[in-house]
Enzyme design. Sequence first.
Site, PDB file in Angstrom:
ATOM      1  N   HIS A  80       0.888  -1.119   0.030  1.00  0.00           N
ATOM      2  CA  HIS A  80       0.116   0.109   0.044  1.00  0.00           C
ATOM      3  C   HIS A  80       0.975   1.448   0.074  1.00  0.00           C
ATOM      4  O   HIS A  80       2.130   1.386   0.442  1.00  0.00           O
ATOM      5  CB  HIS A  80      -0.975  -0.191   1.150  1.00  0.00           C
ATOM      6  CG  HIS A  80      -1.990  -0.756   1.056  1.00  0.00           C
ATOM      7  ND1 HIS A  80      -3.510  -0.412   1.567  1.00  0.00           N
ATOM      8  CD2 HIS A  80      -2.237  -2.124   0.125  1.00  0.00           C
ATOM      9  CE1 HIS A  80      -4.190  -1.337   1.152  1.00  0.00           C
ATOM     10  NE2 HIS A  80      -3.794  -2.432   0.403  1.00  0.00           N
ATOM     11  N   GLU A  82       1.135   4.187   1.436  1.00  0.00           N
ATOM     12  CA  GLU A  82       1.410   4.639   2.875  1.00  0.00           C
ATOM     13  C   GLU A  82       2.444   3.880   3.466  1.00  0.00           C
ATOM     14  O   GLU A  82       3.388   4.498   3.939  1.00  0.00           O
ATOM     15  CB  GLU A  82       0.298   4.525   3.770  1.00  0.00           C
ATOM     16  CG  GLU A  82      -0.833   5.622   3.552  1.00  0.00           C
ATOM     17  CD  GLU A  82      -2.145   4.412   2.710  1.00  0.00           C
ATOM     18  OE1 GLU A  82      -3.385   4.818   2.734  1.00  0.00           O
ATOM     19  OE2 GLU A  82      -1.718   3.797   1.907  1.00  0.00           O
ATOM     20  N   ARG A  86       6.707   5.170   3.697  1.00  0.00           N
ATOM     21  CA  ARG A  86       7.460   4.950   5.025  1.00  0.00           C
ATOM     22  C   ARG A  86       8.586   4.097   4.733  1.00  0.00           C
ATOM     23  O   ARG A  86       9.821   4.462   5.240  1.00  0.00           O
ATOM     24  CB  ARG A  86       6.392   4.397   6.057  1.00  0.00           C
ATOM     25  CG  ARG A  86       7.173   4.442   7.312  1.00  0.00           C
ATOM     26  CD  ARG A  86       7.429   2.913   7.635  1.00  0.00           C
ATOM     27  NE  ARG A  86       8.204   2.725   8.864  1.00  0.00           N
ATOM     28  CZ  ARG A  86       8.444   1.750   9.449  1.00  0.00           C
ATOM     29  NH1 ARG A  86       8.214   0.380   8.770  1.00  0.00           N
ATOM     30  NH2 ARG A  86       9.076   1.711  10.712  1.00  0.00           N
ATOM     31  N   ARG A  87       8.547   3.029   4.128  1.00  0.00           N
ATOM     32  CA  ARG A  87       9.824   2.185   3.840  1.00  0.00           C
ATOM     33  C   ARG A  87      10.851   3.123   2.888  1.00  0.00           C
ATOM     34  O   ARG A  87      12.172   3.034   3.048  1.00  0.00           O
ATOM     35  CB  ARG A  87       9.244   1.061   2.973  1.00  0.00           C
ATOM     36  CG  ARG A  87       8.719  -0.108   4.081  1.00  0.00           C
ATOM     37  CD  ARG A  87       8.392  -1.265   3.371  1.00  0.00           C
ATOM     38  NE  ARG A  87       8.282  -2.266   4.368  1.00  0.00           N
ATOM     39  CZ  ARG A  87       9.353  -3.143   5.015  1.00  0.00           C
ATOM     40  NH1 ARG A  87      10.542  -3.092   4.715  1.00  0.00           N
ATOM     41  NH2 ARG A  87       8.841  -3.927   6.046  1.00  0.00           N
ATOM     42  N   CYS A 129      -7.035   2.967   4.440  1.00  0.00           N
ATOM     43  CA  CYS A 129      -7.939   1.669   4.714  1.00  0.00           C
ATOM     44  C   CYS A 129      -7.968   1.419   6.179  1.00  0.00           C
ATOM     45  O   CYS A 129      -7.052   1.735   6.906  1.00  0.00           O
ATOM     46  CB  CYS A 129      -7.286   0.396   3.856  1.00  0.00           C
ATOM     47  SG  CYS A 129      -5.669  -0.163   4.478  1.00  0.00           S
ATOM     48  N   LYS A 201      -1.500   1.198  11.332  1.00  0.00           N
ATOM     49  CA  LYS A 201      -0.015   1.102  11.018  1.00  0.00           C
ATOM     50  C   LYS A 201       0.154   2.696  11.278  1.00  0.00           C
ATOM     51  O   LYS A 201       1.176   3.146  12.305  1.00  0.00           O
ATOM     52  CB  LYS A 201       0.257   0.812   9.694  1.00  0.00           C
ATOM     53  CG  LYS A 201       0.310  -0.584   9.578  1.00  0.00           C
ATOM     54  CD  LYS A 201       1.187  -0.965   8.367  1.00  0.00           C
ATOM     55  CE  LYS A 201       1.371  -2.581   8.301  1.00  0.00           C
ATOM     56  NZ  LYS A 201       2.170  -3.194   7.225  1.00  0.00           N
ATOM     57  N   LYS A 329      12.490  -5.936   3.556  1.00  0.00           N
ATOM     58  CA  LYS A 329      13.253  -6.048   4.893  1.00  0.00           C
ATOM     59  C   LYS A 329      14.580  -6.253   4.658  1.00  0.00           C
ATOM     60  O   LYS A 329      15.352  -5.856   5.500  1.00  0.00           O
ATOM     61  CB  LYS A 329      12.533  -7.159   5.741  1.00  0.00           C
ATOM     62  CG  LYS A 329      10.981  -6.953   6.190  1.00  0.00           C
ATOM     63  CD  LYS A 329      10.669  -7.946   7.089  1.00  0.00           C
ATOM     64  CE  LYS A 329       9.326  -7.886   7.840  1.00  0.00           C
ATOM     65  NZ  LYS A 329       8.341  -7.655   6.722  1.00  0.00           N
ATOM     66  N   LYS A 366      16.591  -6.372  15.702  1.00  0.00           N
ATOM     67  CA  LYS A 366      15.327  -5.680  16.106  1.00  0.00           C
ATOM     68  C   LYS A 366      15.201  -5.891  17.712  1.00  0.00           C
ATOM     69  O   LYS A 366      14.801  -4.677  18.039  1.00  0.00           O
ATOM     70  CB  LYS A 366      14.054  -6.104  15.466  1.00  0.00           C
ATOM     71  CG  LYS A 366      13.736  -5.640  13.938  1.00  0.00           C
ATOM     72  CD  LYS A 366      12.822  -6.455  13.184  1.00  0.00           C
ATOM     73  CE  LYS A 366      11.510  -5.903  13.859  1.00  0.00           C
ATOM     74  NZ  LYS A 366      11.194  -4.781  13.295  1.00  0.00           N
ATOM     75  N   LYS A 390       3.295 -12.274  12.947  1.00  0.00           N
ATOM     76  CA  LYS A 390       3.858 -13.005  11.812  1.00  0.00           C
ATOM     77  C   LYS A 390       4.800 -14.021  12.485  1.00  0.00           C
ATOM     78  O   LYS A 390       5.378 -14.065  13.372  1.00  0.00           O
ATOM     79  CB  LYS A 390       4.529 -12.144  10.774  1.00  0.00           C
ATOM     80  CG  LYS A 390       3.931 -11.272  10.116  1.00  0.00           C
ATOM     81  CD  LYS A 390       4.604 -10.363   8.930  1.00  0.00           C
ATOM     82  CE  LYS A 390       3.727  -9.402   8.201  1.00  0.00           C
ATOM     83  NZ  LYS A 390       3.152  -8.510   8.948  1.00  0.00           N
TER      84      LYS A 390
END
Length: 402
Positions: A80, A82, A86-87, A129, A201, A329, A366, A390
């Site tokens: 999407h 948005e 952001r990425r 959405c 998000k 990623k 992370k 996930k």
Amino acid sequence: MCANGIDKPSLQDIATICLDKFKSLPKTGKPTLNQWTVLAGIVEYNRKTDSLKVVAIGCGTKCIGSSKLCPNGYLLNDSHAEVLARRAFLRYLYRELKQEGIFQWDSKQKRYKIDDHLEFHFLSTQTPCGDACILAESDGEKPAKRKRLDEEASEMVYTGAKLIRDPESDVASDDMQQTPGALRTKPGRGERTLSMSCSDKLARWNVLGAQGALIDSLITKPIYFRSLNFCCSDAHREPLERAIFRRFEDKSFQHTRFQPQKPQIRIDNSCELSFEHAQRLDLQPSPNGLAWSLLPEELRPYDISVNGTRQGVTKKKMNTSQAASAVSKYSLFKSYQDLLCSNPKVSDIRSQNVLALEHISYLASKNLAVEYQLAWEQLKSCYFLQWTNKPKDLLNFTIRNV
């Protein structure tokens, strides 16, 4: 919550510069005459110089199903607009950290500090959405009934994002029930996705920042959007504010580093700032995802993906790192590791890695952002109880073994 009084830049300034940037990008990957897409952009504003520049653009409407998720971090689960914007923003931040552009080293905190004069503003050409699409009775208008895709309607007050079932409830729920304030996964026909709606998000970024866990371990404070701007006919202030922050106002979340924000939400429902490829009933959604970052041309700032994979990849290379989008990623994790390897200032973060960098996994890296992860666990228990998880085996990849 922190109230932000904002005069500059205006919604028109932000929209104009983002739309102009999109027009300047190569035609490759853009929607054809019979296709539509959504555009999202992130703009950097310097209060000292009163200057404005686009640092990230994303376009896309697709999201892959749970069975197609990639264990090596190559595929984009969520394309999407948005999310892609952001990425693309993360790519920009990694470059600025490496070059020490908008960041300066803070020797006391042993982290990078962003220029105090900078702020970031978000733009979208469609209502996110999920919850932001739902008009509730309390919003002053009667909620619309669910509309069919072939129904003519000048205004859409319905989300295709799916409710997340309560695992402890024996009552069968309607995935499409238009319940205000509820968490949802991305819309789509067929197999359900594990990606949360853009409303959810944005709400997460509104508390934890848009920088994510990896970059958060390198900087002194989170990076928040000072304003959220929407130039589309279907946007309504009440559901947008509810989706981003008001649905959580009666719930307690206290943290010294991460603070729930109250960004200015601005809407232009006129056609003056309309996007040339905006959604229409007689058009099909573009299958492509586009991500552009403010980077030198030699770093290939413009990235095109199809079904989550970098465009042009042959079947033979589909399961190799060459299939990875520049904002996947895998690629962003590689940027993080490259920064740790090349910058002696962040040696304290490197020293936390018991294994050599090429052996440490994405998930383990992370988790080194301890403060961020603890805040996220607390936030989930306060706000996002039904946030999807996930499988961890999708996050255990390393740069060496992929």
